[in-house]
Scaffold this motif. Structure first.
Motif, PDB file in Angstrom:
ATOM      1  N   SER A 230      10.753 -31.410  17.400  1.00 32.33           N
ATOM      2  CA  SER A 230      11.394 -30.169  17.816  1.00 32.33           C
ATOM      3  C   SER A 230      10.883 -29.782  19.188  1.00 32.33           C
ATOM      4  CB  SER A 230      11.104 -29.047  16.812  1.00 32.33           C
ATOM      5  OG  SER A 230      11.620 -27.820  17.274  1.00 32.33           O
ATOM      6  N   PHE A 231      11.826 -29.554  20.129  1.00 33.84           N
ATOM      7  CA  PHE A 231      11.476 -29.128  21.481  1.00 33.84           C
ATOM      8  C   PHE A 231      11.980 -27.717  21.743  1.00 33.84           C
ATOM      9  CE2 PHE A 231      12.417 -33.798  21.919  1.00 33.84           C
ATOM     10  CZ  PHE A 231      11.087 -34.189  21.843  1.00 33.84           C
ATOM     11  N   GLN A 232      12.285 -26.966  20.709  1.00 36.12           N
ATOM     12  CA  GLN A 232      12.926 -25.680  20.886  1.00 36.12           C
ATOM     13  C   GLN A 232      11.944 -24.551  21.144  1.00 36.12           C
ATOM     14  OE1 GLN A 232      16.157 -25.423  21.031  1.00 36.12           O
ATOM     15  NE2 GLN A 232      16.622 -27.521  20.471  1.00 36.12           N
ATOM     16  N   ARG A 233      10.718 -24.712  20.793  1.00 37.18           N
ATOM     17  CA  ARG A 233       9.749 -23.630  20.954  1.00 37.18           C
ATOM     18  C   ARG A 233       8.853 -23.895  22.157  1.00 37.18           C
ATOM     19  NH1 ARG A 233       7.674 -23.285  14.689  1.00 37.18           N
ATOM     20  NH2 ARG A 233       9.544 -24.138  13.717  1.00 37.18           N
ATOM     21  N   SER A 234       7.905 -23.001  22.376  1.00 37.54           N
ATOM     22  CA  SER A 234       7.003 -23.179  23.510  1.00 37.54           C
ATOM     23  C   SER A 234       6.095 -24.385  23.309  1.00 37.54           C
ATOM     24  CB  SER A 234       6.162 -21.917  23.711  1.00 37.54           C
ATOM     25  OG  SER A 234       5.452 -21.596  22.532  1.00 37.54           O
ATOM     26  N   TYR A 235       5.862 -24.771  22.046  1.00 39.14           N
ATOM     27  CA  TYR A 235       5.092 -25.963  21.749  1.00 39.14           C
ATOM     28  C   TYR A 235       6.017 -27.006  21.122  1.00 39.14           C
ATOM     29  CZ  TYR A 235       0.963 -22.965  22.223  1.00 39.14           C
ATOM     30  OH  TYR A 235       0.013 -22.098  22.686  1.00 39.14           O
ATOM     31  N   ARG A 236       5.739 -28.276  21.422  1.00 36.58           N
ATOM     32  CA  ARG A 236       6.484 -29.352  20.777  1.00 36.58           C
ATOM     33  C   ARG A 236       5.913 -29.571  19.379  1.00 36.58           C
ATOM     34  NH1 ARG A 236       6.093 -34.340  24.559  1.00 36.58           N
ATOM     35  NH2 ARG A 236       3.931 -33.671  24.630  1.00 36.58           N
ATOM     36  N   HIS A 237       6.798 -29.722  18.413  1.00 32.77           N
ATOM     37  CA  HIS A 237       6.364 -29.888  17.035  1.00 32.77           C
ATOM     38  C   HIS A 237       6.826 -31.221  16.465  1.00 32.77           C
ATOM     39  CE1 HIS A 237       5.436 -25.599  17.214  1.00 32.77           C
ATOM     40  NE2 HIS A 237       4.831 -25.697  16.049  1.00 32.77           N
ATOM     41  N   LEU A 238       5.972 -31.803  15.644  1.00 30.40           N
ATOM     42  CA  LEU A 238       6.281 -33.023  14.915  1.00 30.40           C
ATOM     43  C   LEU A 238       6.309 -32.692  13.426  1.00 30.40           C
ATOM     44  CD1 LEU A 238       6.444 -36.195  14.626  1.00 30.40           C
ATOM     45  CD2 LEU A 238       3.944 -36.129  14.411  1.00 30.40           C
ATOM     46  N   TYR A 239       7.391 -33.093  12.764  1.00 29.32           N
ATOM     47  CA  TYR A 239       7.536 -32.879  11.318  1.00 29.32           C
ATOM     48  C   TYR A 239       7.550 -34.235  10.620  1.00 29.32           C
ATOM     49  CZ  TYR A 239       8.885 -28.103  12.533  1.00 29.32           C
ATOM     50  OH  TYR A 239       8.903 -26.824  13.032  1.00 29.32           O
ATOM     51  N   VAL A 240       6.856 -34.307   9.493  1.00 30.35           N
ATOM     52  CA  VAL A 240       6.769 -35.552   8.733  1.00 30.35           C
ATOM     53  C   VAL A 240       7.130 -35.267   7.280  1.00 30.35           C
ATOM     54  CG1 VAL A 240       5.300 -37.470   8.019  1.00 30.35           C
ATOM     55  CG2 VAL A 240       4.933 -36.384  10.250  1.00 30.35           C
ATOM     56  N   ALA A 241       8.080 -36.046   6.758  1.00 32.94           N
ATOM     57  CA  ALA A 241       8.417 -35.954   5.337  1.00 32.94           C
ATOM     58  C   ALA A 241       7.374 -36.753   4.552  1.00 32.94           C
ATOM     59  CB  ALA A 241       9.817 -36.507   5.083  1.00 32.94           C
ATOM     60  N   ASP A 242       6.415 -36.031   4.003  1.00 36.48           N
ATOM     61  CA  ASP A 242       5.322 -36.641   3.234  1.00 36.48           C
ATOM     62  C   ASP A 242       5.803 -36.818   1.796  1.00 36.48           C
ATOM     63  OD1 ASP A 242       2.886 -37.554   2.390  1.00 36.48           O
ATOM     64  OD2 ASP A 242       1.817 -35.656   2.653  1.00 36.48           O
ATOM     65  N   THR A 243       6.627 -37.826   1.621  1.00 34.10           N
ATOM     66  CA  THR A 243       7.431 -37.948   0.394  1.00 34.10           C
ATOM     67  C   THR A 243       6.578 -38.071  -0.860  1.00 34.10           C
ATOM     68  OG1 THR A 243       9.148 -39.013   1.708  1.00 34.10           O
ATOM     69  CG2 THR A 243       9.302 -39.246  -0.690  1.00 34.10           C
ATOM     70  N   GLY A 244       5.586 -38.967  -0.823  1.00 33.41           N
ATOM     71  CA  GLY A 244       4.779 -39.186  -2.020  1.00 33.41           C
ATOM     72  C   GLY A 244       3.963 -37.981  -2.419  1.00 33.41           C
ATOM     73  N   ASN A 245       3.661 -37.099  -1.482  1.00 35.89           N
ATOM     74  CA  ASN A 245       2.926 -35.870  -1.786  1.00 35.89           C
ATOM     75  C   ASN A 245       3.852 -34.688  -2.021  1.00 35.89           C
ATOM     76  OD1 ASN A 245       0.197 -36.810  -1.690  1.00 35.89           O
ATOM     77  ND2 ASN A 245       0.311 -36.860   0.556  1.00 35.89           N
TER      78      ASN A 245
END
Length: 411
Positions: free
Chosen positions: A193-208
């Motif tokens: 995500s580049f929409q906010r003042s900080y860049r964010h990384l999202y991870v689908a932690d499927t097994g958890n």
């Protein structure tokens, strides 16, 4: 000299003022011949002076015009011209590296681009290989590309996220098997995500049974959520980012998709188990276009379902089969700069391209592509496809032609 006539009332006083300081005002009388000669001499001098004055005028006027033109030129350069209606595509420029805590330059809007046709797709190369080392993968799945063309890979079999460049060179990795923050169990998808003042990384932690996220400043992971509407997430597999920074999560085993606002608060959940218009069967991924429409991979029903920004169903296409437009166990979806949909048709070992209205455009593959899973499309038309069985990433190139160029060629 001046050519203006002086009035008789002040001619005397003015004449006195024009006399040199050492000249007496009263002179002895002179002969008519001497006065005539002096008058002729004065007239000659006046003529010469007039000629010199006239000869200087063009030069002065030319210099004045040159100065005026230069001033106008500088003034025009300093002005901001009004924008004209867009009739040509904006030039595609590569976005420079973005320093920390600075906003990302917005790409040209899809609505501002001239329509173009896909005229060919070719296989380019393969990145990575099977293994546990750097730039090696075990069952790679979800992919994402940042503004510097770095590729983020959900290396599910190694329980980590790897970052490589577009030549396959290793850049970084993070994660490891576990259930603490920053640890993963079979991560399946990634979103940036580049929409906010900080860049964010999202991870689908499927097994958890959760989604984790971090920003690129402190690189500390947090849990987005584990429960929505009093129902725990059950193996979420897909993540998408909306046009305003919203986060969309595919809650696979609960047969639904969930929208979160930019603050990470769940807004609404859609879907239930089944084959109906608003029902899903093990959805695996989603994507959001520039109009806010949501495209869901309904893997169990071998369909793609399109919803508007409010979650209302718009259309459905696909169906199980191997013909063009049909699907068999689709996995992931990505959008290009013209909102064309790229779908990994895993059961048919190919990638299919659809228009936003569901019209089938084309398909492509390569003999070494065994199980296409994750997919990402760059600004330059490079298509990256993770091969979960071959444990590598296949790279393709899309070739396009603008409609105006095609029309000119045909005419």
């Amino acid at each position: 000299m001046t050519n203006k006539r002086r009035s008789s009332s002040n001619s005397g006083s003015n004449a006195a003022k024009l006399l040199p300081p050492h000249t007496s005002r009263w002179q002895p009388a002179q002969s008519s011949h001497q006065q005539s000669a002096k008058r002729q001499s004065a007239v000659g001098k006046e003529a010469v002076g007039n000629q010199e004055t006239e000869s200087r005028k063009p030069k002065a006027e030319s210099q004045l015009r040159n100065r005026l033109c230069f001033f106008l030129f500088v003034f025009c350069l300093s002005c901001t011209l009004p924008e004209s209606p867009i009739t040509q595509p904006k030039p595609e420029v590569s976005i420079p590296p973005v320093p920390e805590k600075k906003t990302i330059g917005i790409l040209w809007s899809n609505r501002e681009r001239e329509p173009s046709l896909i005229v060919g797709i070719t296989y380019i190369k393969t990145l990575g290989r099977a293994g546990q080392g750097v730039a090696e993968f075990q069952r790679p799945l979800g992919l994402a590309i940042d503004e510097e063309n770095r590729i983020y890979v959900a290396d599910a079999g190694n329980n980590r996220v790897q970052v490589i460049d577009d030549t396959g060179g290793f850049i970084a990795e993070f994660g490891g098997r576990g259930w603490q923050r920053g640890e993963f169990d079979h991560p399946t998808d990634i979103a940036l995500s580049f929409q906010r003042s900080y860049r964010h990384l999202y991870v689908a932690d499927t097994g958890n049974n959760r989604v984790q996220y971090c920003n690129f400043i402190d690189q500390i992971f947090y849990v987005l959520t584990e429960t929505v509407d009093d129902t725990p997430l059950d193996q979420p597999e897909g993540i998408g980012i909306g046009r305003n920074g919203e986060v969309y999560v595919v809650d696979t085993r609960n047969h639904r998709w969930i929208e979160f606002n930019v603050a990470g608060v769940p807004v609404v959940a859609h879907g239930s188990f089944g084959s109906g218009t608003e029902q899903l069967w093990n959805p695996t991924d989603l994507a959001v276009d520039t109009q806010g429409n949501i495209y869901i991979i309904d893997a169990g029903n071998h369909l793609i379902k399109k919803y508007d920004f409010s979650g209302n169903p718009i259309s459905t296409w696909g169906g199980e089969g191997d013909k063009l437009g049909q699907l068999r166990e689709p996995k992931c979806i990505a959008l290009d700069g013209w909102n064309y949909l790229y779908v990994t048709d895993s059961g048919n070992r190919r990638i299919q391209i659809f228009a936003p209205n569901g019209k089938s455009i084309t398909e492509f593959s390569t003999p070494t592509l065994l199980e296409p899973a994750g997919i990402a499309v760059s600004k330059t038309g490079r298509v990256y496809v993770s091969d979960a069985e071959a444990n590598d990433i296949k790279v393709f190139q899309v070739f396009r032609i603008r409609l105006t160029h095609l029309i000119k060629y045909l005419l």
